[in-house]
Design an enzyme around this catalytic site. Structure first.
Site, mmCIF file in Angstrom:
data_model
loop_
_atom_site.group_PDB
_atom_site.id
_atom_site.type_symbol
_atom_site.label_atom_id
_atom_site.label_comp_id
_atom_site.label_asym_id
_atom_site.label_seq_id
_atom_site.Cartn_x
_atom_site.Cartn_y
_atom_site.Cartn_z
ATOM 1 N N GLU A 166 50.265 31.511 48.649
ATOM 2 C CA GLU A 166 49.100 32.163 48.479
ATOM 3 C C GLU A 166 48.419 31.137 47.929
ATOM 4 O O GLU A 166 48.694 31.109 46.702
ATOM 5 C CB GLU A 166 49.487 33.209 47.200
ATOM 6 C CG GLU A 166 48.682 34.334 47.726
ATOM 7 C CD GLU A 166 48.807 35.191 46.743
ATOM 8 O OE1 GLU A 166 49.091 35.147 45.285
ATOM 9 O OE2 GLU A 166 48.032 36.687 47.238
ATOM 10 N N CYS A 170 45.021 40.433 47.182
ATOM 11 C CA CYS A 170 46.415 39.916 47.454
ATOM 12 C C CYS A 170 46.703 40.622 48.554
ATOM 13 O O CYS A 170 47.644 39.784 49.371
ATOM 14 C CB CYS A 170 46.999 41.596 46.845
ATOM 15 S SG CYS A 170 47.115 42.874 46.587
ATOM 16 N N LYS A 209 46.191 44.798 29.212
ATOM 17 C CA LYS A 209 45.178 42.872 28.999
ATOM 18 C C LYS A 209 44.675 42.084 29.535
ATOM 19 O O LYS A 209 45.684 42.412 31.210
ATOM 20 C CB LYS A 209 46.441 42.004 28.211
ATOM 21 C CG LYS A 209 46.741 40.917 27.618
ATOM 22 C CD LYS A 209 45.701 39.830 28.036
ATOM 23 C CE LYS A 209 45.496 38.887 29.640
ATOM 24 N NZ LYS A 209 45.261 38.329 29.782
ATOM 25 N N GLU A 258 52.285 44.244 41.217
ATOM 26 C CA GLU A 258 51.852 44.964 42.608
ATOM 27 C C GLU A 258 51.450 43.354 42.412
ATOM 28 O O GLU A 258 50.766 43.001 42.274
ATOM 29 C CB GLU A 258 50.425 45.245 42.303
ATOM 30 C CG GLU A 258 49.836 45.873 43.641
ATOM 31 C CD GLU A 258 50.767 46.541 43.880
ATOM 32 O OE1 GLU A 258 51.140 47.747 43.601
ATOM 33 O OE2 GLU A 258 50.923 47.089 45.321
HETATM 34 P P1 NAP Z 1 47.959 35.929 37.173
HETATM 35 O O1 NAP Z 1 48.209 34.817 36.540
HETATM 36 O O2 NAP Z 1 50.000 36.646 37.946
HETATM 37 O O3 NAP Z 1 47.710 37.308 35.710
HETATM 38 C C1 NAP Z 1 47.398 38.237 35.701
HETATM 39 C C2 NAP Z 1 47.301 38.396 35.114
HETATM 40 O O4 NAP Z 1 48.835 37.820 33.956
HETATM 41 C C3 NAP Z 1 46.221 37.421 33.821
HETATM 42 O O5 NAP Z 1 45.653 38.541 33.121
HETATM 43 C C4 NAP Z 1 47.178 36.882 33.147
HETATM 44 O O6 NAP Z 1 46.566 36.665 31.952
HETATM 45 C C5 NAP Z 1 48.430 37.540 33.216
HETATM 46 N N1 NAP Z 1 49.325 36.878 32.460
HETATM 47 C C6 NAP Z 1 50.147 35.248 32.993
HETATM 48 N N2 NAP Z 1 51.030 35.026 32.699
HETATM 49 C C7 NAP Z 1 51.742 35.999 31.752
HETATM 50 C C8 NAP Z 1 52.348 36.181 30.679
HETATM 51 N N3 NAP Z 1 53.594 35.327 30.818
HETATM 52 N N4 NAP Z 1 53.116 37.309 30.767
HETATM 53 C C9 NAP Z 1 52.083 38.349 30.226
HETATM 54 N N5 NAP Z 1 51.256 38.216 31.425
HETATM 55 C C10 NAP Z 1 50.464 37.424 31.780
HETATM 56 O O7 NAP Z 1 47.569 36.194 38.135
HETATM 57 P P2 NAP Z 1 46.613 35.148 38.967
HETATM 58 O O8 NAP Z 1 46.561 33.970 39.426
HETATM 59 O O9 NAP Z 1 44.803 35.745 38.347
HETATM 60 O O10 NAP Z 1 46.156 36.759 39.996
HETATM 61 C C11 NAP Z 1 46.081 35.988 41.628
HETATM 62 C C12 NAP Z 1 47.288 36.758 41.319
HETATM 63 O O11 NAP Z 1 47.223 38.694 41.454
HETATM 64 C C13 NAP Z 1 48.117 36.470 42.865
HETATM 65 O O12 NAP Z 1 48.699 36.039 43.780
HETATM 66 C C14 NAP Z 1 47.255 37.679 44.137
HETATM 67 O O13 NAP Z 1 48.021 38.034 44.527
HETATM 68 C C15 NAP Z 1 47.389 38.927 43.109
HETATM 69 N N6 NAP Z 1 47.136 40.149 43.438
HETATM 70 C C16 NAP Z 1 48.126 41.221 43.601
HETATM 71 C C17 NAP Z 1 46.831 42.574 43.428
HETATM 72 C C18 NAP Z 1 48.020 43.805 44.394
HETATM 73 O O14 NAP Z 1 47.188 44.851 44.283
HETATM 74 N N7 NAP Z 1 49.228 43.117 44.898
HETATM 75 C C19 NAP Z 1 45.970 42.601 42.964
HETATM 76 C C20 NAP Z 1 45.440 41.315 42.861
HETATM 77 C C21 NAP Z 1 45.837 40.368 42.974
HETATM 78 P P3 NAP Z 1 45.477 35.107 31.974
HETATM 79 O O15 NAP Z 1 45.447 34.939 33.303
HETATM 80 O O16 NAP Z 1 44.369 36.048 30.951
HETATM 81 O O17 NAP Z 1 45.225 34.329 31.401
#
Ligand code: NAP
Ligand code: MG
Length: 507
Positions: free
Chosen positions: A410, A310, A201, A276
């Site tokens: 963050e 991240c 997804k 992650e």
């Molecule tokens: P996010 O909101 O957690 O989204 C990540 C993924 O999870 C998206 O595909 C999102 O779908 C999905 N998602 C959202 N709610 C969900 C739920 N209840 N159940 C299952 N999946 C769900 O994160 P983001 O804000 O897009 O991304 C930024 C974050 O990612 C930052 O905190 C960053 O640090 C972290 N990140 C970490 C790494 C690492 O390697 N540690 C790498 C990159 C990013 P949709 O967005 O499509 O709705």
């Protein structure tokens, strides 16, 4: 364009690359990818994905729901039990190598799609070809490394004890929008090396390169049903995948808040989980650091990918005796970092991914000022030709204290907080005073100091006199609220295998 010492991979653009619309986007209505072909979603819903450089709609995605997740998981299960289970390690390695070749051959199209969807400068994605295909070829080598152990049996007689390893089964992969082209491979690599299958997804804001990837992988000979892509909202499709009783493992990259939901959802069937998550990594600059390197290194450790990384080193701790000089140089360097259209050769930073991300970053820039931090450079959204895109200037705050929100939360944008310290002990205490533990760095000429920080920083990866380089042979991970489970390295495949103790009496 100014390049950092480790940026030799940036590629010059040709007029053709800039002018052509990738053929993948000539039909901009995208379906799900299940069982080796494009398929509509059950309820027929759609969602739009935007070009962050212009704010215009780029493509329409299928809005998958739990019904589509059910279908994709059933297909992945059938593929896991079907012909894919007969592939030998060498055959899986062959598939991975063919995929790497196909991605290499189609890389311009991947780069164009990723650049249009995420806003990352085109020349930077083009330059990532080697990094991405190296990761895939690394995982091809790991197909031959799935091994158990045998032991001298403690029992008298004709006994052998061993640990066998077997693929866990169907893996649910959930990835964020900041670098989908590479982050999808930290899941697919383990899946394909071990003989698992997957439903991915991708993020609503950046699903296109995952869909293109699935198509190219099929053309390269991946059997149908091994990799399936269901686009849609995280709260619906993502949540259905995380809760699905027939998914054996979840590999998740995203925010800490969603990570908590993934852990709760895993209780349904005791799924294995690898997370992650977010970070607020410390980057510690001592008074003996070579500032010619430390200033651009620390700056780009935050600004790269417009701050949407991240492990960005967003808390820059600077020894008080060099604070003024450092801030002056950092501010001067930040003004040379060119923010611009992703298709321009001199662009170092493209736009943020979405309006929501722009609002979030601008919100934090306001919060920093309200909290009393000193805005020393940047801080504005860009206007003029760039006014319709989501562009923000590289931004530096000085006089930040570690308890301000801009130092604790963050931001995921090009915003640096400079925080002074006096002693190595104080630097360590401040560095570790965070809920996160993803990355960290130290800049010093003194090996003793460097090693003190390496041992003292509580994080999954620490850099010395550089920032953000990742070796797939070594891998990376997180601790504390940055998650758990190693990615890359020879241990990576173990996460996609389960162990089975066998006691065998030969007669
Ligand atoms: P996010 O909101 O957690 O989204 C990540 C993924 O999870 C998206 O595909 C999102 O779908 C999905 N998602 C959202 N709610 C969900 C739920 N209840 N159940 C299952 N999946 C769900 O994160 P983001 O804000 O897009 O991304 C930024 C974050 O990612 C930052 O905190 C960053 O640090 C972290 N990140 C970490 C790494 C690492 O390697 N540690 C790498 C990159 C990013 P949709 O967005 O499509 O709705
Ligand atoms: Mg987009």
């Amino acid at each position: 364009m100014p390049k950092l010492p480790f940026e030799d991979w940036i590629k010059p653009l040709t007029k053709d690359t800039i002018a052509t619309l990738p053929s993948f986007l000539r039909n901009s209505a995208k379906q799900l990818y299940i069982d080796g072909r494009e398929q509509p979603c059950a309820e027929g819903g759609t969602l739009e994905t935007y070009n962050p450089a212009t704010g215009q709609v780029l493509a329409t995605l299928a809005r998958g729901t739990s019904e589509d997740i059910d279908r994709a998981v059933a297909v992945a299960r059938a593929a896991f039990n079907g012909p894919w289970s007969e592939y030998t390690p060498a055959e899986r390695q062959g598939v991975l190598l063919s995929i790497a070749d196909a991605i290499e051959a189609n890389f311009e199209e991947f780069a164009q799609v990723e650049s249009l969807d995420v806003g990352v400068p085109l020349h930077r994605v083009l330059g990532m070809k080697g990094a991405i295909t190296n990761i895939i070829r690394f995982f091809a080598s790991q197909a031959l490394q799935c091994r158990g152990e045998t032991f001298d049996s403690p029992y008298k007689g004709d006994f052998t004890s061993m640990i066998l390893k077997a693929p866990v089964g169907v893996v649910g992969g959930i990835i964020p929008w900041n670098a989908p082209l590479i982050s999808i491979w930290w899941i697919l690599g383990g899946v394909l090396a071990t003989g698992c299958t997957t439903v991915i997804k991708p993020a609503e804001d950046a699903s296109l390169s995952a869909l293109l990837m699935a198509r190219v992988m099929s053309e390269a000979g991946l059997p149908d049903g091994v990799v399936n892509i269901v686009t849609g909202a995280g709260s619906v499709a993502g949540s259905a995948l995380a809760h699905h009783p027939d998914v054996d493992r979840i590999a998740f990259t995203g925010s800490t808040a969603t990570g908590r939901e993934i852990i709760k959802a895993s209780a349904v069937n005791m799924k294995r989980v690898q997370l992650e998550l977010g970070g607020k990594s410390p980057d510690i600059i001592f008074d003996d650091a070579d500032l010619e390197r430390a200033v651009p290194g620390a700056a780009m450790g935050v600004y790269s990918n417009s701050g949407q990384i991240c492990f960005a080193g967003t808390r820059v701790f600077v020894q008080r005796s060099i604070q003024d000089e450092f801030v002056e140089k950092l501010s001067a360097f930040s003004k040379t970092v060119k923010v611009g259209a992703p298709t321009a050769q001199d662009t170092m930073l493209g736009p943020l991914v979405s309006q929501a991300q722009l609002d979030r970053v601008m919100g934090y820039i306001q919060i920093g000022q309200d909290e009393g931090a000193k805005l020393v450079s940047g801080g504005n959204r860009l206007g003029g030709d760039l006014a319709s895109g989501y562009y923000v200037e590289p931004t530096v705050f000085s006089g930040v204290s570690n308890d301000m929100r801009i130092a604790r939360e963050e931001i995921f944008g090009p915003v640096i907080s400079v925080i002074p310290f006096d002693t190595a002990e104080e630097a360590l205490a401040l560095a570790n005073d965070t809920e996160y533990g993803l990355g960290g760095a130290v800049w010093t000429q003194n090996l003793g100091r460097a090693m003190k920080m390496v041992h003292g920083i509580k994080a999954g990866q620490v850099w010395v006199n550089c920032y953000g380089l990742i070796d797939p042979m070594v891998g990376f991970g997180g601790v504390k609220s940055s998650g758990y489970g190693w990615k890359g390295g020879t241990r990576h495949v173990d996460g996609y295998l389960y162990e089975k103790a066998v006691t065998l009496k030969a007669s």
